[in-house]
Scaffold this motif. Structure first.
Motif, PDB file in Angstrom:
ATOM      1  N   ARG A  45      -1.833  -2.229   9.860  1.00  0.00           N
ATOM      2  CA  ARG A  45      -0.763  -1.390   9.321  1.00  0.00           C
ATOM      3  C   ARG A  45      -0.227  -0.470  10.404  1.00  0.00           C
ATOM      4  O   ARG A  45      -0.981   0.083  11.193  1.00  0.00           O
ATOM      5  CB  ARG A  45      -1.343  -0.567   8.175  1.00  0.00           C
ATOM      6  CG  ARG A  45      -0.319   0.277   7.489  1.00  0.00           C
ATOM      7  CD  ARG A  45      -0.905   0.866   6.241  1.00  0.00           C
ATOM      8  NE  ARG A  45       0.175   1.366   5.419  1.00  0.00           N
ATOM      9  CZ  ARG A  45       0.013   2.196   4.427  1.00  0.00           C
ATOM     10  NH1 ARG A  45      -1.180   2.607   4.108  1.00  0.00           N
ATOM     11  NH2 ARG A  45       1.038   2.617   3.726  1.00  0.00           N
TER      12      ARG A  45
ATOM     13  N   LEU B 283      -7.201  -1.906   9.245  1.00  0.00           N
ATOM     14  CA  LEU B 283      -7.971  -1.319   8.163  1.00  0.00           C
ATOM     15  C   LEU B 283      -9.294  -2.051   8.001  1.00  0.00           C
ATOM     16  O   LEU B 283      -9.448  -3.196   8.442  1.00  0.00           O
ATOM     17  CB  LEU B 283      -7.166  -1.376   6.864  1.00  0.00           C
ATOM     18  CG  LEU B 283      -5.770  -0.736   6.909  1.00  0.00           C
ATOM     19  CD1 LEU B 283      -5.125  -0.796   5.534  1.00  0.00           C
ATOM     20  CD2 LEU B 283      -5.819   0.689   7.422  1.00  0.00           C
TER      21      LEU B 283
ATOM     22  N   TRP C 231      -7.432   5.154   2.995  1.00  0.00           N
ATOM     23  CA  TRP C 231      -7.873   4.023   3.793  1.00  0.00           C
ATOM     24  C   TRP C 231      -8.631   4.512   5.015  1.00  0.00           C
ATOM     25  O   TRP C 231      -8.568   5.685   5.382  1.00  0.00           O
ATOM     26  CB  TRP C 231      -6.706   3.125   4.210  1.00  0.00           C
ATOM     27  CG  TRP C 231      -5.528   3.826   4.817  1.00  0.00           C
ATOM     28  CD1 TRP C 231      -4.372   4.162   4.184  1.00  0.00           C
ATOM     29  CD2 TRP C 231      -5.375   4.269   6.174  1.00  0.00           C
ATOM     30  NE1 TRP C 231      -3.518   4.791   5.056  1.00  0.00           N
ATOM     31  CE2 TRP C 231      -4.120   4.867   6.283  1.00  0.00           C
ATOM     32  CE3 TRP C 231      -6.191   4.221   7.288  1.00  0.00           C
ATOM     33  CZ2 TRP C 231      -3.647   5.416   7.478  1.00  0.00           C
ATOM     34  CZ3 TRP C 231      -5.729   4.772   8.475  1.00  0.00           C
ATOM     35  CH2 TRP C 231      -4.463   5.350   8.557  1.00  0.00           C
ATOM     36  N   THR C 232      -9.349   3.614   5.668  1.00  0.00           N
ATOM     37  CA  THR C 232      -9.999   3.873   6.953  1.00  0.00           C
ATOM     38  C   THR C 232      -9.797   2.647   7.831  1.00  0.00           C
ATOM     39  O   THR C 232      -9.646   1.539   7.330  1.00  0.00           O
ATOM     40  CB  THR C 232     -11.515   4.144   6.807  1.00  0.00           C
ATOM     41  OG1 THR C 232     -12.130   3.007   6.218  1.00  0.00           O
ATOM     42  CG2 THR C 232     -11.783   5.373   5.965  1.00  0.00           C
TER      43      THR C 232
ATOM     44  N   MET D 192       0.851  -1.177   0.000  1.00  0.00           N
ATOM     45  CA  MET D 192       0.000   0.000   0.000  1.00  0.00           C
ATOM     46  C   MET D 192       0.895   1.238   0.000  1.00  0.00           C
ATOM     47  O   MET D 192       1.733   1.400   0.858  1.00  0.00           O
ATOM     48  CB  MET D 192      -0.888  -0.033   1.240  1.00  0.00           C
ATOM     49  CG  MET D 192      -2.055   0.897   1.164  1.00  0.00           C
ATOM     50  SD  MET D 192      -3.109   0.767   2.640  1.00  0.00           S
ATOM     51  CE  MET D 192      -4.152  -0.587   2.169  1.00  0.00           C
TER      52      MET D 192
ATOM     53  N   ASP E 207      -2.239   6.215  -0.898  1.00  0.00           N
ATOM     54  CA  ASP E 207      -3.509   5.493  -0.870  1.00  0.00           C
ATOM     55  C   ASP E 207      -4.442   6.030   0.208  1.00  0.00           C
ATOM     56  O   ASP E 207      -3.998   6.504   1.247  1.00  0.00           O
ATOM     57  CB  ASP E 207      -3.281   4.006  -0.596  1.00  0.00           C
ATOM     58  CG  ASP E 207      -2.654   3.282  -1.773  1.00  0.00           C
ATOM     59  OD1 ASP E 207      -2.628   3.855  -2.870  1.00  0.00           O
ATOM     60  OD2 ASP E 207      -2.197   2.147  -1.584  1.00  0.00           O
TER      61      ASP E 207
ATOM     62  N   THR F 255      -8.996   7.937   9.478  1.00  0.00           N
ATOM     63  CA  THR F 255      -9.141   7.923   8.025  1.00  0.00           C
ATOM     64  C   THR F 255      -7.948   8.616   7.399  1.00  0.00           C
ATOM     65  O   THR F 255      -7.325   9.490   8.006  1.00  0.00           O
ATOM     66  CB  THR F 255     -10.422   8.641   7.558  1.00  0.00           C
ATOM     67  OG1 THR F 255     -10.363  10.004   7.961  1.00  0.00           O
ATOM     68  CG2 THR F 255     -11.666   8.007   8.141  1.00  0.00           C
TER      69      THR F 255
END
Length: 67
Positions: A38, A32, A7-8, A1, A5, A57
């Protein structure tokens, strides 16, 4: 990733460390929405405002934020 990028996810752990002996780094371990976990480096104010269980987020090209 990639860093760009979007993401939430949910904070599952907070930590901080002095990897180079001079600078204090603040990290969040974020699960995630897709299930991946992560490690994310964040700024001090965000780190202080979050607790385990809070949502985070990240929009594409932006820093992570509460939400």
């Amino acid at each position: 990733m990639a860093d760009g990028d979007a993401w939430t996810g949910v904070v599952v752990k907070k930590s901080r460390a002095m990897y180079d002996g001079a600078n204090l780094y603040r990290k969040l371990e974020v699960q995630l929405d897709g299930g991946e976990v992560r490690d994310v480096k964040v700024k001090r104010d965000l780190w202080k405002s979050l607790e385990v269980g809070d949502r985070v987020t990240k929009a594409s090209g932006a820093d992570p934020e509460r939400g």
